[in-house]
Each structure stands twice: as C-alpha cells, then as structure tokens.
Write a protein that holds these residues in place. Structure first.
Motif: not given
Length: 121
Positions: A33-36, A85-87, A76-81
């Motif tokens: 939901r947060a788009g991360v 530091e956020e990652a 695994f998780a693919i995240v966009q931060t």
C-alpha cells in the motif's frame, strides 16, 4: 533487493508457522500500500533446484539438494526506497517480525543489495 537466508527447517521443507504467515501478510499488505514493496516470493528448498556451473569453458548441471551451500536464499523482496537507510529500516522491521513471532531463539539473516538496471551500466 532484500534476500532472506533460509534455516534448516526451511531446507527440510517445513512450512512457516501460521502466525508467521499472518504477520508476513500484514507486513506485505502495508508495504505494498505504501508503494515500497514491488515484488516478493519465497523460494523452494534446494532439493527442488538445479545449479549450472561454468568453468574452463565447460558447463556442469547438478540437481539439488546442495548440502555444501552455507547461505541458502529462502525468499526475496524487491523494494523501492528513497535511501539505503530506509531499506535498512525495512529489513530491520522484517527481521524483528520474525523474532517477535518465532521467539528469541530464532536465528536468521536478511541481506540487502542494490539492484542495477540497464541505465546503470
């Protein structure tokens, strides 16, 4: 990309506890939901895998399990931060979720690596 190292029970094919599945579902929903969170999945144990090794111009194909593997990726998780530091904070939350659900005896590791795309070459 956040990669989660598997433990012995995972490699033996034991499913995660219902409590862990429930908490992971909440975490996945929140970060989606947060788009991360862009994508996530678990990986099958090495017994169901195959390795292709290249050396000296020759290829060797080996079916699992890979008993010599010391650090098996379980998911695994693919995240966009916006920052490293956020990652790291996401990784900390993810591992705290495991410790909270599985208890203080849980031992695990999450590795965070930046992904490069075609424009980065």
């Amino acid at each position: 990309m956040m990669m989660v190292k598997a433990d012995q029970s995972y490699e033996q094919g034991a499913p995660p506890s219902p409590e862990l599945v429930e908490e992971m579902g909440k975490f996945i929903a929140e970060t989606t939901r947060a788009g991360v969170l862009l994508d996530t999945a678990g990986l099958a144990p090495t017994a169901m895998g195959t390795k292709i090794h290249a050396a000296n111009g020759k290829l060797t194909v080996t079916d699992g399990p890979f008993t010599e593997a010391k650090e098996i990726i379980g998911g695994f998780a693919i995240v966009q931060t916006r920052s490293k530091e956020e990652a790291i904070e996401l990784g900390r939350r993810f591992m705290q979720l495991h410790t909270r659900v599985l208890g203080d005896s849980y031992t695990g590791e999450c590795e965070i690596r930046q992904m490069f795309g075609p424009d980065d070459a």
